[in-house]
Design a protein around this motif. Structure first.
Motif, PDB file in Angstrom:
ATOM      1  N   GLU A 219       0.807  -1.227   0.000  1.00 26.08           N
ATOM      2  CA  GLU A 219       0.000   0.000   0.000  1.00 26.08           C
ATOM      3  C   GLU A 219       0.836   1.270   0.000  1.00 26.08           C
ATOM      4  O   GLU A 219       0.316   2.362  -0.205  1.00 26.08           O
ATOM      5  CB  GLU A 219      -0.954  -0.004   1.193  1.00 26.08           C
ATOM      6  CG  GLU A 219      -1.925  -1.160   1.204  1.00 26.08           C
ATOM      7  CD  GLU A 219      -2.763  -1.253  -0.059  1.00 26.08           C
ATOM      8  OE1 GLU A 219      -3.210  -0.205  -0.561  1.00 26.08           O
ATOM      9  OE2 GLU A 219      -2.958  -2.383  -0.555  1.00 26.08           O
ATOM     10  N   ALA A 220       2.129   1.163   0.223  1.00 25.07           N
ATOM     11  CA  ALA A 220       3.016   2.327   0.111  1.00 25.07           C
ATOM     12  C   ALA A 220       3.313   2.661  -1.347  1.00 25.07           C
ATOM     13  O   ALA A 220       3.935   3.683  -1.639  1.00 25.07           O
ATOM     14  CB  ALA A 220       4.326   2.072   0.854  1.00 25.07           C
ATOM     15  N   GLY A 221       2.869   1.782  -2.264  1.00 26.25           N
ATOM     16  CA  GLY A 221       3.083   2.048  -3.673  1.00 26.25           C
ATOM     17  C   GLY A 221       3.955   1.031  -4.360  1.00 26.25           C
ATOM     18  O   GLY A 221       4.636   1.344  -5.333  1.00 26.25           O
ATOM     19  N   VAL A 222       3.951  -0.214  -3.873  1.00 29.91           N
ATOM     20  CA  VAL A 222       4.797  -1.296  -4.392  1.00 29.91           C
ATOM     21  C   VAL A 222       6.265  -0.856  -4.341  1.00 29.91           C
ATOM     22  O   VAL A 222       6.914  -0.621  -5.362  1.00 29.91           O
ATOM     23  CB  VAL A 222       4.398  -1.727  -5.815  1.00 29.91           C
ATOM     24  CG1 VAL A 222       5.154  -2.998  -6.206  1.00 29.91           C
ATOM     25  CG2 VAL A 222       2.900  -1.997  -5.909  1.00 29.91           C
ATOM     26  N   ILE A 223       6.767  -0.750  -3.130  1.00 31.28           N
ATOM     27  CA  ILE A 223       8.155  -0.340  -2.907  1.00 31.28           C
ATOM     28  C   ILE A 223       9.015  -1.590  -2.760  1.00 31.28           C
ATOM     29  O   ILE A 223       8.891  -2.340  -1.790  1.00 31.28           O
ATOM     30  CB  ILE A 223       8.280   0.540  -1.640  1.00 31.28           C
ATOM     31  CG1 ILE A 223       7.302   1.725  -1.711  1.00 31.28           C
ATOM     32  CG2 ILE A 223       9.714   1.022  -1.487  1.00 31.28           C
ATOM     33  CD1 ILE A 223       7.513   2.647  -2.889  1.00 31.28           C
ATOM     34  N   GLY A 416      -9.601  -1.227 -11.942  1.00 30.44           N
ATOM     35  CA  GLY A 416      -8.351  -0.851 -11.289  1.00 30.44           C
ATOM     36  C   GLY A 416      -8.630   0.012 -10.076  1.00 30.44           C
ATOM     37  O   GLY A 416      -9.753   0.451  -9.852  1.00 30.44           O
ATOM     38  N   THR A 417      -7.599   0.268  -9.300  1.00 27.39           N
ATOM     39  CA  THR A 417      -7.760   1.134  -8.132  1.00 27.39           C
ATOM     40  C   THR A 417      -6.397   1.638  -7.683  1.00 27.39           C
ATOM     41  O   THR A 417      -5.352   1.192  -8.169  1.00 27.39           O
ATOM     42  CB  THR A 417      -8.456   0.386  -6.972  1.00 27.39           C
ATOM     43  OG1 THR A 417      -8.840   1.321  -5.965  1.00 27.39           O
ATOM     44  CG2 THR A 417      -7.538  -0.646  -6.352  1.00 27.39           C
ATOM     45  N   LEU A 418      -6.421   2.579  -6.727  1.00 31.34           N
ATOM     46  CA  LEU A 418      -5.166   3.159  -6.227  1.00 31.34           C
ATOM     47  C   LEU A 418      -4.746   2.489  -4.927  1.00 31.34           C
ATOM     48  O   LEU A 418      -5.353   1.536  -4.473  1.00 31.34           O
ATOM     49  CB  LEU A 418      -5.302   4.675  -6.055  1.00 31.34           C
ATOM     50  CG  LEU A 418      -6.623   5.268  -5.511  1.00 31.34           C
ATOM     51  CD1 LEU A 418      -6.869   4.863  -4.098  1.00 31.34           C
ATOM     52  CD2 LEU A 418      -6.643   6.771  -5.680  1.00 31.34           C
ATOM     53  N   MET A 419      -3.655   2.996  -4.354  1.00 32.29           N
ATOM     54  CA  MET A 419      -3.092   2.435  -3.126  1.00 32.29           C
ATOM     55  C   MET A 419      -3.569   3.224  -1.905  1.00 32.29           C
ATOM     56  O   MET A 419      -3.793   4.434  -1.977  1.00 32.29           O
ATOM     57  CB  MET A 419      -1.569   2.468  -3.178  1.00 32.29           C
ATOM     58  CG  MET A 419      -0.965   1.612  -4.281  1.00 32.29           C
ATOM     59  SD  MET A 419      -1.265  -0.141  -3.950  1.00 32.29           S
ATOM     60  CE  MET A 419      -0.210  -0.899  -5.189  1.00 32.29           C
ATOM     61  N   ARG A 423      -1.401   7.719  -2.729  1.00 28.90           N
ATOM     62  CA  ARG A 423      -2.441   8.011  -3.699  1.00 28.90           C
ATOM     63  C   ARG A 423      -1.908   8.383  -5.081  1.00 28.90           C
ATOM     64  O   ARG A 423      -2.693   8.669  -5.978  1.00 28.90           O
ATOM     65  CB  ARG A 423      -3.340   9.124  -3.168  1.00 28.90           C
ATOM     66  CG  ARG A 423      -4.098   8.770  -1.893  1.00 28.90           C
ATOM     67  CD  ARG A 423      -5.025   7.578  -2.117  1.00 28.90           C
ATOM     68  NE  ARG A 423      -5.737   7.181  -0.916  1.00 28.90           N
ATOM     69  CZ  ARG A 423      -6.912   7.673  -0.553  1.00 28.90           C
ATOM     70  NH1 ARG A 423      -7.483   8.610  -1.275  1.00 28.90           N
ATOM     71  NH2 ARG A 423      -7.505   7.246   0.545  1.00 28.90           N
ATOM     72  N   SER A 424      -0.609   8.407  -5.261  1.00 32.62           N
ATOM     73  CA  SER A 424      -0.054   8.707  -6.583  1.00 32.62           C
ATOM     74  C   SER A 424       0.182   7.439  -7.398  1.00 32.62           C
ATOM     75  O   SER A 424       0.631   7.519  -8.542  1.00 32.62           O
ATOM     76  CB  SER A 424       1.264   9.478  -6.448  1.00 32.62           C
ATOM     77  OG  SER A 424       2.259   8.671  -5.850  1.00 32.62           O
ATOM     78  N   VAL A 425      -0.132   6.277  -6.827  1.00 26.28           N
ATOM     79  CA  VAL A 425       0.195   5.006  -7.470  1.00 26.28           C
ATOM     80  C   VAL A 425      -1.068   4.227  -7.828  1.00 26.28           C
ATOM     81  O   VAL A 425      -1.963   4.051  -6.999  1.00 26.28           O
ATOM     82  CB  VAL A 425       1.101   4.145  -6.559  1.00 26.28           C
ATOM     83  CG1 VAL A 425       1.356   2.779  -7.183  1.00 26.28           C
ATOM     84  CG2 VAL A 425       2.425   4.867  -6.316  1.00 26.28           C
ATOM     85  N   LEU A 426      -1.116   3.757  -9.067  1.00 21.63           N
ATOM     86  CA  LEU A 426      -2.179   2.875  -9.524  1.00 21.63           C
ATOM     87  C   LEU A 426      -1.755   1.431  -9.267  1.00 21.63           C
ATOM     88  O   LEU A 426      -0.680   1.000  -9.667  1.00 21.63           O
ATOM     89  CB  LEU A 426      -2.439   3.084 -11.017  1.00 21.63           C
ATOM     90  CG  LEU A 426      -3.525   2.199 -11.645  1.00 21.63           C
ATOM     91  CD1 LEU A 426      -4.905   2.621 -11.151  1.00 21.63           C
ATOM     92  CD2 LEU A 426      -3.462   2.272 -13.168  1.00 21.63           C
ATOM     93  N   ARG A 427      -2.617   0.683  -8.605  1.00 20.08           N
ATOM     94  CA  ARG A 427      -2.355  -0.724  -8.310  1.00 20.08           C
ATOM     95  C   ARG A 427      -2.573  -1.558  -9.574  1.00 20.08           C
ATOM     96  O   ARG A 427      -3.599  -1.425 -10.254  1.00 20.08           O
ATOM     97  CB  ARG A 427      -3.320  -1.196  -7.217  1.00 20.08           C
ATOM     98  CG  ARG A 427      -3.120  -2.613  -6.746  1.00 20.08           C
ATOM     99  CD  ARG A 427      -4.319  -3.096  -5.946  1.00 20.08           C
ATOM    100  NE  ARG A 427      -4.743  -2.143  -4.956  1.00 20.08           N
ATOM    101  CZ  ARG A 427      -4.284  -2.089  -3.706  1.00 20.08           C
ATOM    102  NH1 ARG A 427      -3.384  -2.957  -3.305  1.00 20.08           N
ATOM    103  NH2 ARG A 427      -4.735  -1.181  -2.865  1.00 20.08           N
TER     104      ARG A 427
END
Length: 485
Positions: A219-223, A416-419, A423-427
């Motif tokens: 959820e941090a943006g696929v880090i 699709g959805t975001l994290m 919120r700047s990353v599309l999952r």
């Protein structure tokens, strides 16, 4: 029956708008308003199979969310479904806490063949946050309560119950709740972790029970951490006598190209937690997995055997579903499939990023766990603000991936959805049974969408949001956003 009672066989025939209204009235009006702005509430799901959801109009939707990683096998996998129906159809004992379940015992045995190292003691529960709670409690008992603190990473997400929330980064989720003591470290920074661990007993090593991390932060943006990071963390935990908990709720079950993500660096934690796709998408089941040493030190006699239990944890139908799911993961070699298809997906997304550098900052991931980080400044190029709403532009920037997801759904039938924490990353989490053709369709659709430019994207989303939710909702939302900033 009471007046206005809704019978279960009436639900499927009920107009979907009425169900949306009931959800708004009785469950979560804010969620309904948020989903309505993306036009998700206009879609009535009718059936689903594999990577496809079919709505009431017969339109096929390609699922690239997988319920945040709970549908690695897609929707309604026939083998998992058959296992549940067989158990229930034969009237097996599905739930009894006084009688031992052979299915729970056999599931534990099979999992022990897949877990790395000596992770061979299992506690079954119903969800990821419960599994994390059990791991934290086990770590605390291992040290007889003498080490009250936990170390966790910034921007992590381990669950929303109080214990799990205590080791979750991000103030927005934690605000106003009484939490366990702990300290945060930057994710991927082993040196920062060592500074905390080697501090004096009141501040570091001797007061810390465990370090809890995600092998890849979801959820941090696929880090994805630097190479060797998990090995360094494992060595530090061993050196300073601290337990290592790895949260594989999103990364486990073949998602990242190995059955468990920790296998990528051949790291064995003291405790490992899994959930989501353990149940094959049809059963709610999670597990806390410990080494024998840790488990027996914490719960070493009959007096303590009921300290950590769950009424519905380890029920027959859930364990049967999990056993069937494990067979599919193994027989279809879905780890290798995720690795191969993930390379195709990442290569395609990287080509799109190079084509649209104003849109996309970065593409990250491993296997079929991928995030697309968008550049919110593209909203400035839209030059479309139809109403003087405080903070509207900032809200649009924060929810740019959400607007992209809504457009993909409306124009191309891609879900699709975001994290949650970024919120700047599309999952981009397609089921592992996704095909090359479906991945290529996603890539082509995204390319086409970005080629249309930001103006139409922003215009369509803003006009629908104002028309559906109205200024009554939009204005206080944007105003509160400004205050938080």
């Amino acid at each position: 029956m009471r007046k206005n009672w809704i019978a279960v066989d009436e639900v499927s025939a009920k107009p979907y708008k009425e169900s949306v209204a009931l959800f708004r009235e009785y469950i979560n009006p804010g969620l309904v308003a948020l989903l309505d702005m993306g036009e998700y509430t206009s879609i009535q799901p009718q059936s689903a199979q594999g990577a496809t959801i079919i709505d009431s109009n017969g339109r096929e939707l390609l699922d690239f969310v997988s319920s945040y990683g709970a549908l690695n096998l897609g929707h309604n996998h026939p083998k998992v479904k058959a296992a549940i129906l067989e158990v229930l159809g034969e009237n097996r004992v599905d739930l009894s806490k006084e009688l031992l379940s052979p299915y729970a015992a056999c599931l534990a045995h099979n999992l022990s063949l897949l877990t790395p190292g000596t992770l061979d003691r299992f506690y079954f529960c119903n969800s990821g946050t419960e599994a994390v709670e059990a791991a934290l409690k086990l770590a605390a008992r291992y040290f007889k309560g003498k080490r009250p603190q936990f170390i966790y990473a910034e921007n992590s997400l381990h669950g929303k119950t109080l214990g799990s929330l205590s080791v979750t980064g991000g103030q927005r989720l934690r605000e106003f709740f009484p939490l366990l003591p702990g300290k945060t470290v930057p994710y991927g920074d082993a040196a920062a972790l060592e500074i905390l661990l080697k501090n004096n007993p009141s501040e570091g090593g001797d007061s810390v029970a465990a370090v809890i991390l995600e092998p890849i932060q979801g959820e941090a943006g696929v880090i994805v951490p630097p190479a060797g990071y998990l090995r360094q963390v494992r060595e530090l935990c061993t050196r300073y006598g601290v337990l290592l908990i790895l949260d594989e709720i999103q990364t486990g079950m073949c998602r990242t190209g190995t059955f468990f993500a920790c296998e990528y660096e051949e790291v064995v934690p003291d405790l490992l937690v899994i959930a989501k796709s353990l149940g094959g998408g049809l059963a709610s089941i999670g597990a806390t997995i410990a080494t024998t040493k840790v488990f027996e030190t914490a719960y070493d006699n009959p007096h303590d055997c009921l300290v950590q239990t769950s009424t519905f944890g380890g029920r027959t139908s859930s364990c049967a579903a999990a056993m069937a799911a494990l067979e599919v993961y193994e027989q279809e070699d879905l780890s290798q499939r995720a690795k191969t298809l993930g390379e195709r997906l990442l290569a395609g997304l990287e080509a799109i990023r190079e084509k649209y550098p104003d849109w996309i900052r970065a593409v990250r991931g491993r296997g079929l766990m991928v995030g697309i980080e968008f550049n919110e400044q593209i909203v400035d190029q839209a030059k479309y603000l139809p109403a003087k709403i405080p903070g509207l532009k900032n809200v649009l920037k924060e929810h740019l991936p959400g607007m992209v997801a809504a457009a993909l759904l409306k124009q191309f039938g891609i879900l699709g959805t975001l994290m949650l924490n970024n919120r700047s990353v599309l999952r981009v989490y397609p089921p592992l049974i996704i095909t090359e053709t479906e991945i290529d369709y996603f890539l082509t659709s995204l390319d086409t969408l970005l080629s249309q430019g930001p103006k139409e994207l922003v215009k369509n989303r803003v006009n629908h949001a104002i028309g559906s939710a109205g200024l009554k909702f939009i204005t206080p939302w944007t105003s509160s956003f400004l205050k938080k900033k």
